[in-house]
Scaffold this motif. Structure first.
Motif, PDB file in Angstrom:
ATOM      1  N   ASN A  99      10.828 111.248 -61.881  1.00  0.00           N
ATOM      2  CA  ASN A  99      11.820 112.251 -62.168  1.00  0.00           C
ATOM      3  C   ASN A  99      12.254 112.967 -61.231  1.00  0.00           C
ATOM      4  N   ALA A 100      11.367 113.184 -59.811  1.00  0.00           N
ATOM      5  CA  ALA A 100      11.817 113.656 -58.859  1.00  0.00           C
ATOM      6  C   ALA A 100      13.049 113.210 -58.152  1.00  0.00           C
ATOM      7  N   ALA A 101      13.044 111.716 -58.174  1.00  0.00           N
ATOM      8  CA  ALA A 101      13.939 110.775 -57.818  1.00  0.00           C
ATOM      9  C   ALA A 101      15.395 110.874 -58.462  1.00  0.00           C
ATOM     10  N   SER A 102      15.161 111.186 -59.767  1.00  0.00           N
ATOM     11  CA  SER A 102      16.323 111.314 -60.681  1.00  0.00           C
ATOM     12  C   SER A 102      17.033 112.843 -60.357  1.00  0.00           C
ATOM     13  N   ARG A 103      16.269 113.824 -60.062  1.00  0.00           N
ATOM     14  CA  ARG A 103      16.643 115.095 -60.051  1.00  0.00           C
ATOM     15  C   ARG A 103      17.312 115.531 -58.487  1.00  0.00           C
ATOM     16  N   LEU A 104      16.922 114.454 -57.504  1.00  0.00           N
ATOM     17  CA  LEU A 104      17.073 114.951 -56.030  1.00  0.00           C
ATOM     18  C   LEU A 104      18.463 114.058 -55.865  1.00  0.00           C
ATOM     19  N   LEU A 105      18.825 112.954 -56.333  1.00  0.00           N
ATOM     20  CA  LEU A 105      19.969 112.160 -56.023  1.00  0.00           C
ATOM     21  C   LEU A 105      21.071 112.914 -56.264  1.00  0.00           C
ATOM     22  N   PRO A 106      21.706 113.633 -57.246  1.00  0.00           N
ATOM     23  CA  PRO A 106      22.825 114.467 -57.056  1.00  0.00           C
ATOM     24  C   PRO A 106      22.713 115.578 -56.020  1.00  0.00           C
ATOM     25  N   HIS A 107      21.589 115.930 -55.538  1.00  0.00           N
ATOM     26  CA  HIS A 107      21.729 116.768 -54.371  1.00  0.00           C
ATOM     27  C   HIS A 107      22.042 116.222 -53.074  1.00  0.00           C
ATOM     28  N   LEU A 108      21.331 114.936 -53.167  1.00  0.00           N
ATOM     29  CA  LEU A 108      21.700 114.079 -51.966  1.00  0.00           C
ATOM     30  C   LEU A 108      23.212 113.894 -51.568  1.00  0.00           C
ATOM     31  N   ALA A 109      23.669 113.649 -52.815  1.00  0.00           N
ATOM     32  CA  ALA A 109      25.257 113.297 -52.820  1.00  0.00           C
ATOM     33  C   ALA A 109      25.901 114.347 -52.438  1.00  0.00           C
ATOM     34  N   ASP A 110      25.590 115.597 -52.881  1.00  0.00           N
ATOM     35  CA  ASP A 110      26.080 117.013 -52.379  1.00  0.00           C
ATOM     36  C   ASP A 110      26.241 117.121 -51.044  1.00  0.00           C
ATOM     37  N   ILE A 111      24.769 116.796 -50.541  1.00  0.00           N
ATOM     38  CA  ILE A 111      24.696 116.734 -48.864  1.00  0.00           C
ATOM     39  C   ILE A 111      25.510 115.907 -48.439  1.00  0.00           C
TER      40      ILE A 111
ATOM     41  N   SER B  18      19.734 105.895 -46.881  1.00  0.00           N
ATOM     42  CA  SER B  18      18.548 105.136 -47.049  1.00  0.00           C
ATOM     43  C   SER B  18      17.742 105.927 -48.000  1.00  0.00           C
ATOM     44  N   THR B  19      17.639 107.109 -48.072  1.00  0.00           N
ATOM     45  CA  THR B  19      17.007 108.151 -48.950  1.00  0.00           C
ATOM     46  C   THR B  19      17.433 107.826 -50.469  1.00  0.00           C
ATOM     47  N   ALA B  20      18.698 107.705 -50.579  1.00  0.00           N
ATOM     48  CA  ALA B  20      19.402 107.403 -51.935  1.00  0.00           C
ATOM     49  C   ALA B  20      19.076 106.104 -52.416  1.00  0.00           C
ATOM     50  N   GLU B  21      19.107 105.010 -51.554  1.00  0.00           N
ATOM     51  CA  GLU B  21      18.433 103.613 -51.917  1.00  0.00           C
ATOM     52  C   GLU B  21      17.113 103.728 -52.310  1.00  0.00           C
ATOM     53  N   LEU B  22      16.088 104.523 -51.860  1.00  0.00           N
ATOM     54  CA  LEU B  22      14.826 104.526 -52.342  1.00  0.00           C
ATOM     55  C   LEU B  22      14.956 105.537 -53.766  1.00  0.00           C
ATOM     56  N   ALA B  23      15.490 106.421 -53.829  1.00  0.00           N
ATOM     57  CA  ALA B  23      15.692 107.113 -54.876  1.00  0.00           C
ATOM     58  C   ALA B  23      16.065 106.384 -56.105  1.00  0.00           C
ATOM     59  N   LEU B  24      17.264 105.761 -55.931  1.00  0.00           N
ATOM     60  CA  LEU B  24      17.708 104.775 -56.916  1.00  0.00           C
ATOM     61  C   LEU B  24      16.543 103.550 -57.531  1.00  0.00           C
ATOM     62  N   ALA B  25      16.010 103.251 -56.256  1.00  0.00           N
ATOM     63  CA  ALA B  25      15.087 102.217 -56.770  1.00  0.00           C
ATOM     64  C   ALA B  25      13.980 102.514 -57.484  1.00  0.00           C
ATOM     65  N   GLU B  26      13.558 103.993 -57.198  1.00  0.00           N
ATOM     66  CA  GLU B  26      12.157 104.578 -57.690  1.00  0.00           C
ATOM     67  C   GLU B  26      12.850 105.012 -59.333  1.00  0.00           C
ATOM     68  N   LEU B  27      14.148 104.874 -59.880  1.00  0.00           N
ATOM     69  CA  LEU B  27      14.456 105.590 -61.124  1.00  0.00           C
ATOM     70  C   LEU B  27      13.660 104.794 -62.385  1.00  0.00           C
ATOM     71  N   ASN B  28      13.401 105.327 -63.229  1.00  0.00           N
ATOM     72  CA  ASN B  28      13.023 104.935 -64.672  1.00  0.00           C
ATOM     73  C   ASN B  28      14.289 104.462 -65.217  1.00  0.00           C
ATOM     74  N   PRO B  29      14.542 103.054 -65.962  1.00  0.00           N
ATOM     75  CA  PRO B  29      15.515 102.668 -66.210  1.00  0.00           C
ATOM     76  C   PRO B  29      16.138 103.464 -67.291  1.00  0.00           C
ATOM     77  N   GLN B  30      15.415 104.266 -68.209  1.00  0.00           N
ATOM     78  CA  GLN B  30      16.206 105.093 -69.175  1.00  0.00           C
ATOM     79  C   GLN B  30      16.868 106.329 -68.583  1.00  0.00           C
ATOM     80  N   ASP B  31      16.593 106.521 -67.150  1.00  0.00           N
ATOM     81  CA  ASP B  31      17.427 107.702 -66.585  1.00  0.00           C
ATOM     82  C   ASP B  31      18.503 107.285 -65.857  1.00  0.00           C
ATOM     83  N   ILE B  32      18.485 105.922 -65.614  1.00  0.00           N
ATOM     84  CA  ILE B  32      19.781 105.421 -64.661  1.00  0.00           C
ATOM     85  C   ILE B  32      21.040 105.846 -65.112  1.00  0.00           C
ATOM     86  N   GLU B  33      21.509 105.824 -66.288  1.00  0.00           N
ATOM     87  CA  GLU B  33      22.969 106.002 -66.729  1.00  0.00           C
ATOM     88  C   GLU B  33      23.035 107.518 -66.567  1.00  0.00           C
TER      89      GLU B  33
END
Length: 704
Positions: free
Chosen positions: A479-491, A512-527
């Motif tokens: 869940n943290a990965a999903s919530r952080l990714l938009p902030h990574l994109a903003d930065i 690199s951090t975005a790669e790790l976070a995307l790989a960490e996502l729960n499939p139901q949260d990807i879209e």
């Protein structure tokens, strides 16, 4: 040895880890035998500073007072407490008088001792004992007993009185090795020429090396070590050498202290930690931690300063750095000073061409350590310890695997943790690892706006360092990965888009951090997560770069789903461009075309692009111009290369030669690259120049 006594330097007979009690018992028996064989004698209790002389003395005194077959009157006299030699002389005789029995029977004997003192005391007014002016009292006493009697006659009378003593007197003198040369000679004079009276014995405690150094400075020895030793041997009849700490005792003290501190802070060392400390101890530390005082001094430093760093650095490495700080202070200062660049591999070290081989490097560093006042016998061991702590000093440098290991261990050799070891805390521009991990867990457990803001601010203010920490804290927190990714994109939108930086590229770290976070996502949260990222200007681009790396390097069940949704949002971006004149499309917007081709596949994208060229508003010149890459140098962006393969794959390079034949003929070639800023006019100029150069180097079909 309890940690509560690390700072205690007073005698501690209750903690007898070195078996001083057995030595004290033997010494008591030896003193009894000395009394049986002589009327007066001088014994020396000899041991280095910090070896436990004072503790052994306390045990000996207690033994003489409580357990000796013949009772003793023990006079403990510390010459170091007296302000000058005259006060010392006064204190010596006052202590002797006070040791004599009370009562009328001994009144005469006490007067005889006083008379003897007045006869040999310095003329004039002498300073009082322990800061009190005793001259008036002594002068009054002198008037009462003074006469024409010689010093020798008075001495004989004093001896006659002392022979009648039933309890012998033992003068115990500690800290002789803290005296000045003149004060030391006065003590020896009192003992040798004045104080050797019947039933008066002496036990002097000192560090022999220091005493010899002091005597060498006097006229007695005139700098001659052998003469200094001869003189001292005339004073000391019996040597009582305190046994040195045995290796097993040394190890037990160190193990006990380390265990106690680690238990206090809930530290469980791994095999690598144990091997590191053990190797440093065997090669170097055991030759320094040779006394109980040195061990206590060392662990007092570790225990006092680790608390503010608990879990924020590697404990074993902190203990080793503390060892250097405690026992090699000049070398310690150099680590954060003149040597820092080389041992951490920072900017100046990376830019310096160093051609020395391993042997030359070792020789050079041995010289540096010697210049830092390290004992020559300790230099190889300390250099080996530095290489263990800072692998960049080694002959083979540091591999990427080693760098990752240093970071996981929170090692002093890692750039993110180096400062903590020397500031005894987390610097203001850093964030605690424990705090960051707790924030990630809070974000994972719910939409914690405060925690998310704190992490985002840390990422923005110290991008590279915080990204590396997030990479270690994020796994397992979907869940943290999903919530952080938009902030990574903003930065990411504001990060300098440079591939190389000696201190790390923020752009590459965010990728690199975005790669790790995307790989960490729960499939139901990807879209949902990809859609949220796409709402930000750089979200789709960051997702594209990360998902391409995942597809190339990882085999994840959700890879195809990630690719599908990233391709979908990229296509939505491109659909808005293919109906627009490319002259009005920004470089940033056109990057989505490149990434769409890479993620969705050329077979799925190029027909649309080709149609925009042949049927839509795109022109051959602007399509070629928009495909020119951008290089970033020193924060400035310049136009760079034209990727001919993209033009060829989309529609064929000949299409551009044909459509732009007249414009290509009119342009000068070649034009200097990396000197043009990113404008549509400069892009067109460079595109034509590149195409002319390409056309001239391409074999032409006959009749073309």
């Amino acid at each position: 040895m309890s940690q509560r006594t690390y700072f205690r330097d007073a005698p501690d007979p209750e903690n007898d880890a070195l078996e001083h009690a057995q030595f004290a018992e033997r010494t008591v028996r030896a003193i009894q035998e000395i009394r049986r064989q002589s009327e007066s004698s001088v014994a020396g209790l000899i041991a280095p500073w910090g070896a436990g002389k004072s503790t052994a003395l306390t045990m000996i005194v207690n033994g003489l007072k409580e357990h000796a077959s013949i009772p003793w009157t023990v006079v403990e006299l510390n010459p170091w407490l007296y302000s000058d030699v005259e006060s010392l002389q006064i204190g010596f005789f006052v202590a002797l008088r006070e040791a004599l029995p009370r009562g009328r029977k001994w009144k005469k004997g006490r007067e005889r001792i006083g008379n003897f003192f007045v006869a040999i005391s310095p003329a004039g007014k002498v300073n009082g004992l322990v800061g009190v002016d005793a001259s008036s009292a002594l002068e009054a006493f002198g008037q009462k007993v003074a006469g024409d009697t010689s010093a020798n006659a008075l001495r004989e009378k004093a001896e006659s009185s002392l022979k009648d003593l039933e309890q012998p007197i033992l003068f115990v003198m500690d800290d002789l090795d803290r005296l000045t040369p003149d004060e030391l000679l006065m003590v020896f004079k009192l003992v040798r020429l004045v104080g050797r009276l019947p039933n008066v014995y002496y036990l002097l405690a000192y560090d022999e090396k220091t005493l010899l150094d002091l005597i060498q400075q006097t006229d007695v020895a005139s700098g001659d070590r052998a003469r200094a030793r001869d003189y001292m041997e005339k004073i000391i009849q019996v040597r009582l050498d305190l046994p040195s700490m045995r290796p097993q005792q040394q190890e037990e003290l160190i193990n006990a202290a380390m265990t106690e501190i680690m238990e206090r802070y809930d530290i469980v060392p791994d095999a690598e930690d144990l091997q590191l400390f053990s190797g440093a101890f065997i090669r170097y530390m055991k030759n320094v931690l040779t006394t109980p005082r040195s061990i206590k001094r060392y662990f007092a430093q570790v225990d006092a300063l680790y608390e503010t760093l608990n879990k924020e650095v590697n404990f074993i490495e902190f203990a080793l750095i503390t060892f250097i700080r405690t026992f090699e202070p000049d070398a310690y200062k150099k680590i954060t000073g003149a040597w820092r660049s080389e041992i951490t591999g920072d900017t100046s070290s990376l830019l310096r061409s160093n051609k020395e081989n391993a042997e030359q490097k070792t020789e050079r560093w041995h010289g540096l350590l010697t210049d830092a006042h390290v004992d020559p016998s300790h230099v190889p061991g300390l250099y080996g310890l530095l290489v263990s702590l800072f692998p960049r000093l080694g002959a083979n440098g540091v591999s990427s695997t080693q760098r990752d290991a240093l970071a996981r261990r929170r090692s002093v050799g890692d750039r993110d943790y180096f400062e903590r070891y020397f500031t005894f805390g987390v610097p203001g521009d850093d964030i605690s690892d424990e705090t960051l991990s707790a924030l990630i867990r809070r974000i994972d457990q719910g939409a914690d706006a405060e925690a998310l803001e704190t992490v985002t601010n840390a990422l923005r203010n110290s991008t590279c360092k915080t990204c590396r920490k997030v990479d270690r804290a994020l796994p397992g927190n979907q869940n943290a990965a999903s919530r952080l990714l938009p902030h990574l994109a903003d930065i990411y939108a504001d990060a300098p888009h440079e591939f190389f930086s000696v201190n790390g590229s923020p752009m590459l770290h965010l990728q690199s951090t975005a790669e790790l976070a995307l790989a960490e996502l729960n499939p139901q949260d990807i879209e949902r997560t990809i859609n949220t990222m796409n709402e930000l200007s750089h979200g789709a681009l960051l997702a594209s770069i990360a998902v391409q790396t995942i597809r190339e390097n990882q085999e994840l069940p959700q890879t195809e789903m990630l690719v599908q949704h990233v391709a979908r949002v990229l296509e939505s971006r491109v659909r808005g461009i293919i109906t627009t004149d490319l002259a009005s499309v920004s470089t940033h917007e056109f990057r989505h075309v490149y990434h769409w081709r890479m993620v969705a596949g050329k077979e799925n994208t190029d027909a649309t692009l080709r149609n925009a060229l042949t049927e839509g508003p795109w022109t051959a010149l602007d399509f070629a111009a928009r495909n020119i890459s951008v290089a970033t140098t020193g924060g400035a962006e310049y136009l760079s290369e034209l990727p001919y393969e993209i033009l060829d794959e989309v529609i064929g390079i000949e299409y551009f030669f044909h459509e732009l034949q007249d414009e290509i003929d009119q342009v000068d070639a070649p034009i200097m690259r990396h000197h043009y800023s990113d404008t549509i006019d400069n892009r067109r100029l460079l595109a034509l120049s590149f195409l002319r150069s390409r056309r001239e180097s391409t074999p032409r079909p006959e009749g073309a």
